[in-house]
Scaffold this active site. Sequence first.
Site, PDB file in Angstrom:
ATOM      1  CG  ASP A 206      -1.962   1.085   1.180  1.00 40.46           C
ATOM      2  OD1 ASP A 206      -3.036   0.808   0.620  1.00 40.46           O
ATOM      3  OD2 ASP A 206      -1.700   2.198   1.684  1.00 40.46           O
ATOM      4  CG  HIS A 219      -7.485  12.796  -8.419  1.00 42.16           C
ATOM      5  ND1 HIS A 219      -7.540  11.708  -7.591  1.00 42.16           N
ATOM      6  CD2 HIS A 219      -8.258  13.755  -7.832  1.00 42.16           C
ATOM      7  CE1 HIS A 219      -8.330  11.973  -6.561  1.00 42.16           C
ATOM      8  NE2 HIS A 219      -8.771  13.212  -6.686  1.00 42.16           N
ATOM      9  CG  ASP A 223      -4.415   8.864 -12.393  1.00 41.32           C
ATOM     10  OD1 ASP A 223      -4.823   8.354 -11.321  1.00 41.32           O
ATOM     11  OD2 ASP A 223      -5.167   9.414 -13.211  1.00 41.32           O
ATOM     12  CD  GLU A 249      -4.678   4.279  -1.358  1.00 38.24           C
ATOM     13  OE1 GLU A 249      -4.803   4.699  -0.205  1.00 38.24           O
ATOM     14  OE2 GLU A 249      -5.571   4.361  -2.215  1.00 38.24           O
TER      15      GLU A 249
END
Length: 329
Positions: A206, A219, A223, A249
């Site tokens: 994570d 964002h 990405d 994620e």
Amino acid sequence: MAKERHPSIQTGPPRPEAAQTLLALLHAQGEVARLSEREQLYSSLLDSVNAVLWAFDWETRQVLYVSPAYERIFGRPASLVMADYNEWRDAIHPDDLDYAERSLAQVLLQGTVEDREYRIINGAGEVRWLSDKCYINQQREGERVIIVGIAEDITEKKQLEGELQRLATTDVLTQSSNRRHFFECAQQAFDRAREDGTPMAFLLLDIDDFKHINDSYGHPEGDQVLQRIADSGKAVLRRGDLFGRIGGEEFAAVFPGCTAQVAEQIAERLQREIQRLSFTYGQQTYGVTVSQGLTELSDQDTDLDNLFGRADAAMYQAKRQGKNQIVRG
């Protein structure tokens, strides 16, 4: 005085036998014309069919006929395959040759085989897919065995199937396995390990503070982080390992045939690879870290969920202990 008639000139209607001869000649000419038209029609139809019609003598291993599409699809002169059946065999992709020959032999038992698909390498070096249906054309017992068939080029269909399969199994953003496909493959690996008594390790990963990245840089920047981490995973993992994005994620990996000790070494390499990543937003440069939870298959594990649960708990323990580390569970 009456005019004298020349004896060689016939007047009046023709004799019956001459009329019949004339009619027979006209009829024959009409039949020839119709046969010629029919032959031209057949030839035109064969030219327009994008599939190879073929006939093969099983006993003599001789190709008796191939239609014009052979030269278009195989990219080789038809005269060569008519002279030597090995021309056809040599065009088949090496990985598919055994299957192509075994499935052809099945026609002797079944009378027809309609599900043959194999690859060829044409004269230009291109790989093409064929759907090659074949049938026995033996009318009576004792007659020679002639196998006839139709080989259709299905390359575009196979490419479309491959693309649909890729879309169904791949995470669009990171081009790694999506959640559904990852867990399907992981379940298969789990079942094999249980059946064979071989080791297997399961890893959860994570990204630390990923929400901060999205909130601070947007964002699109988030990405890019996901894509770079996915690339790192694909670069570090071994051939045969499974890797996929299973959440926003969150990534996961399965290591078939691998103990937790060896899997931890791979996870450490991945940790270092991710720590080396550098990102730039405007004038600011930043890096990312990940927390990982690792576990291995035990004799008490009856379901993949057992491994997933332990790896998940270990990953959250890594978060609580300060992040950017690997915890074994």
